[in-house]
Design a protein around this motif. Structure first.
Motif, mmCIF file in Angstrom:
data_model
loop_
_atom_site.group_PDB
_atom_site.id
_atom_site.type_symbol
_atom_site.label_atom_id
_atom_site.label_comp_id
_atom_site.label_asym_id
_atom_site.label_seq_id
_atom_site.Cartn_x
_atom_site.Cartn_y
_atom_site.Cartn_z
ATOM 1 N N PHE A 61 0.842 -1.196 0.000
ATOM 2 C CA PHE A 61 0.000 0.000 0.000
ATOM 3 C C PHE A 61 0.886 1.260 0.000
ATOM 4 N N ALA A 62 1.923 1.244 0.831
ATOM 5 C CA ALA A 62 2.819 2.409 0.919
ATOM 6 C C ALA A 62 3.537 2.634 -0.411
ATOM 7 N N TYR A 95 2.281 2.039 -3.319
ATOM 8 C CA TYR A 95 1.290 2.747 -4.150
ATOM 9 C C TYR A 95 1.238 4.232 -3.784
ATOM 10 N N LEU A 96 1.207 4.508 -2.471
ATOM 11 C CA LEU A 96 1.131 5.906 -2.042
ATOM 12 C C LEU A 96 2.310 6.703 -2.595
ATOM 13 N N ILE A 151 1.780 7.360 -6.269
ATOM 14 C CA ILE A 151 0.718 8.342 -6.499
ATOM 15 C C ILE A 151 1.214 9.741 -6.157
ATOM 16 N N GLU A 152 1.972 9.820 -5.062
ATOM 17 C CA GLU A 152 2.470 11.117 -4.631
ATOM 18 C C GLU A 152 3.405 11.740 -5.680
ATOM 19 N N LEU A 180 -4.816 4.366 -8.811
ATOM 20 C CA LEU A 180 -5.744 4.087 -7.709
ATOM 21 C C LEU A 180 -6.638 2.913 -8.049
ATOM 22 N N LEU A 227 -6.442 6.695 2.432
ATOM 23 C CA LEU A 227 -6.049 7.627 1.366
ATOM 24 C C LEU A 227 -6.426 9.064 1.710
ATOM 25 N N TYR A 230 4.792 6.728 5.741
ATOM 26 C CA TYR A 230 3.347 6.966 5.588
ATOM 27 C C TYR A 230 2.591 6.827 6.903
ATOM 28 N N LEU A 237 -0.494 13.657 5.491
ATOM 29 C CA LEU A 237 -0.533 12.858 4.267
ATOM 30 C C LEU A 237 -1.127 13.740 3.187
ATOM 31 N N LEU A 273 -1.480 13.630 -0.526
ATOM 32 C CA LEU A 273 -1.257 12.929 -1.785
ATOM 33 C C LEU A 273 -1.738 13.742 -2.956
#
Ligand code: AMP
Length: 571
Positions: free
Chosen positions: A6-7, A9-10, A13-14, A26, A45, A147, A156, A158
């Motif tokens: 998950f991190a 992905y973050l 995305i960031e 996403l 998110l 994160y 956070l 994003l």
């Protein structure tokens, strides 16, 4: 899924700024999640473990997070704090200080830990939170720690708005981005993205059957504007006009025992109106959801006072003195639910009939003043009357209109006094950057770069530089206090700008601005190319009026509204 995945992905995305690419990432993330993980990932998110309206905050300042990090790595607190300050972020410090360990805790487990951390309150909770966080960090890889720490410290960022999350959910769960309106409707009725994700997993029928629920805020219906009585008559015909009171909009929920009051931004502000709720409790017994404008009045004369006065109630601990000094009266203009029945889909005339039968006139609340309007002359006469008694103008409403949760449209049209200059209305704009002042203003912000919101693109588009209208107190105290925490390197992902201010901000602060006119400009991105190729729209002679803390950045004036105001100048 692991929190590590998950991190990752973050982080991706960031680093991405293209909206379509973010939606693609996403939706890929959503498709990879197990059904029970999806609603929780959606919450994470948004930097939360519960919907915003529940008001569940982590209560972990960056300094506390640094102490937890020190505990996790067995380092000196002061030393860790120094590194945090040097690197500008506790996440970066964690990345540097934590050993390069594998991590890989399940997403659900991290979520539960974070939820427990947020819920912990009362004596000794600070220490327990620190220990819990440090245990979590000990098991985390450096990227996971980044994160975890950003989430618990409320940092956070994003650059992913609700609209983007809904797009991605439509794509991943319903198989088609074009199905976003179905999700949007469920969201507008419940203000709960995690719940919407759950419903989406159950299927389209579950989404279509979503109902309003006492306790869950309904996203508020908003008005369009037109410049004069003729234009309003042409658009609405015979209609109902109401005084437009200048206070704070409140949505009051009552389940027969408990109250919830929500602001226009869907924040829980129940604590702000104990006196009003007492009056409601005494007179209205059945469960209901209503909307009203809460207006402060002068206790000596009974005269209604402008919006700024209700802000005096926006404090953590509202004292009896403040309540007595700033008494409020509520003017009820909507009844959305009554005793088991949702009324939002009824035409306005029927809702209004139900409202007037249910809400009596008392000394602390009453139905809003309304009149049937047949002609432009009648409308103007009623408008003058509203101004005379100290209101802002009128709200003109289509008699057959339903309550359109979360939408701005012509079923409600506001008719307001022009605030000087030639524009038909003021604008609520988001501060995205600033230039340092010179001369008398050196050492403070000299002017602010402000933007309108483009909901289709989920993006903030710059529309002017505002330097006038600020007091010394604004410049020296209020603006730095509000803007410094929002500072960042480079423009925020959702900000589109051609100009290069000295400082950039995360979109967070909304201000109301008046201006003389709107012109075409190659320097601003507002509605770029919409009126003329290679040109955006810009305000001329803008002037700061007031802070609009009741509005979130996404509730700022939209770029399309600026286009409309631009066109209204010649009507
Ligand atoms: P504006 O903030 O200028 O977009 O105007 C819309 C706001 O007017 C609403 O969000 C309410 O807070 C306020 N308002 C005051 N009186 C009424 C009324 N009678 N009906 C609806 N909204 C009202």
């Amino acid at each position: 899924m692991t929190f590590k995945r998950f991190a990752e992905y973050l982080a991706k995305i960031e680093a991405e700024s293209g909206r379509l690419e973010i939606i693609r990432m996403l939706s890929e993330l959503f498709s990879e999640l197990e059904p029970e993980e999806l609603p929780k990932a959606v919450l994470l998110l948004t930097g939360r473990v519960a919907p915003e309206f529940l008001g569940l905050e982590f209560g972990v300042a960056e300094k506390e997070a640094a102490k937890a990090l020190a505990l996790a790595v067995g380092a000196d607190e002061a030393e860790v704090w120094r590194r945090v300050r040097e690197l500008g972020d506790v996440g970066h410090a964690a990345q540097e200080l934590l050993p390069d360990q594998e991590g890989g805790l399940p997403l659900l487990e991290v979520f539960e830990e974070l939820l427990a951390l947020a819920k912990d309150a009362g004596p000794g909770s600070q220490l327990r939170k620190r220990e819990r966080l440090s245990r979590l960090l000990k098991q985390a890889s450096p990227l996971e720690a980044v994160y975890i720490l950003r989430i618990v410290t409320g940092r956070l960022r994003l650059g992913v708005g609700e609209a983007t999350i809904l797009d991605a959910l439509a794509q991943a769960v319903l198989g088609d981005r074009a199905k976003r309106p179905m999700l949007e409707r469920a969201y507008n009725l419940t203000s709960d993205l995690a719940y919407v994700a759950e419903l989406a997993l159950k299927g389209e029928e579950a989404l279509q059957n979503v109902r309003v629920q006492v306790g869950k805020p309904i996203r508020m219906m908003l008005a369009e504007r037109l410049p004069n009585a003729e234009a309003i008559m042409k658009k609405l015909g015979r209609h109902i006009a109401e005084y437009k009171y200048d206070g704070e909009r409140i949505q009051v929920h009552f389940d027969g025992e408990q109250f919830w009051v929500y602001s226009r931004r869907i924040e829980n502000i129940t604590h702000q109106y104990p006196d009003l709720l007492k009056a409601f409790r005494a007179h209205l017994k059945k469960p209901y959801i209503l909307e009203a404008e809460a207006v402060v009045y002068d206790p000596d004369t009974g005269e209604l006072l402008p919006f700024q006065f209700v802000l005096n109630r926006k404090v953590k601990h509202l004292s009896r003195e403040l309540i007595e000094k700033y008494p409020v009266k509520a003017f009820v203009f909507e009844l959305l639910y009554l005793d088991g029945e949702a009324l939002i889909d009824l035409p306005l005339v029927e809702r209004r009939e139900r409202l007037e039968a249910f809400v009596p006139k008392t000394d602390r609340f009453e139905p809003s003043e309304r009149r049937w309007i047949e002609s432009a002359e009648e409308l103007e006469a009623f408008f003058d009357e509203a101004l005379e008694v100290g209101d802002e103008g009128l709200m003109c409403k289509r008699p057959d209109g339903n309550y359109e949760a979360g939408k701005r449209g012509f079923k409600w049209v506001k008719f307001k006094r022009a605030a000087g200059g030639r524009l038909a209305d003021t604008l609520d704009l988001v501060v995205v950057g600033a230039w340092w002042g010179r001369g008398r203003r050196s050492g403070t912000y000299g002017s602010l770069l402000v933007a309108s919101y483009n909901p289709e693109e989920d993006r903030f588009e710059t529309v002017t530089k505002v330097g006038s209208g600020f007091t010394d107190e604004d410049l020296q105290k209020i603006l730095p206090a509000r803007l410094d925490p929002l500072r960042r390197e480079g423009p925020a992902p959702r900000v589109w700008a051609f100009l290069e201010p000295d400082v950039w901000f995360e979109p967070g602060l909304v201000i109301e601005v008046e201006a003389q006119e709107i012109t075409l400009s190659p320097n601003h991105t507002c509605a770029y190319g919409k009126v003329k190729e290679g040109r955006g729209l810009a305000l001329r002679f803008p002037r700061f009026l007031r802070y609009r803390d009741d509005k979130s950045p996404e509730e700022a004036t939209t770029s399309d509204e600026v286009v409309e105001l631009y066109r209204l100048q010649w009507k």
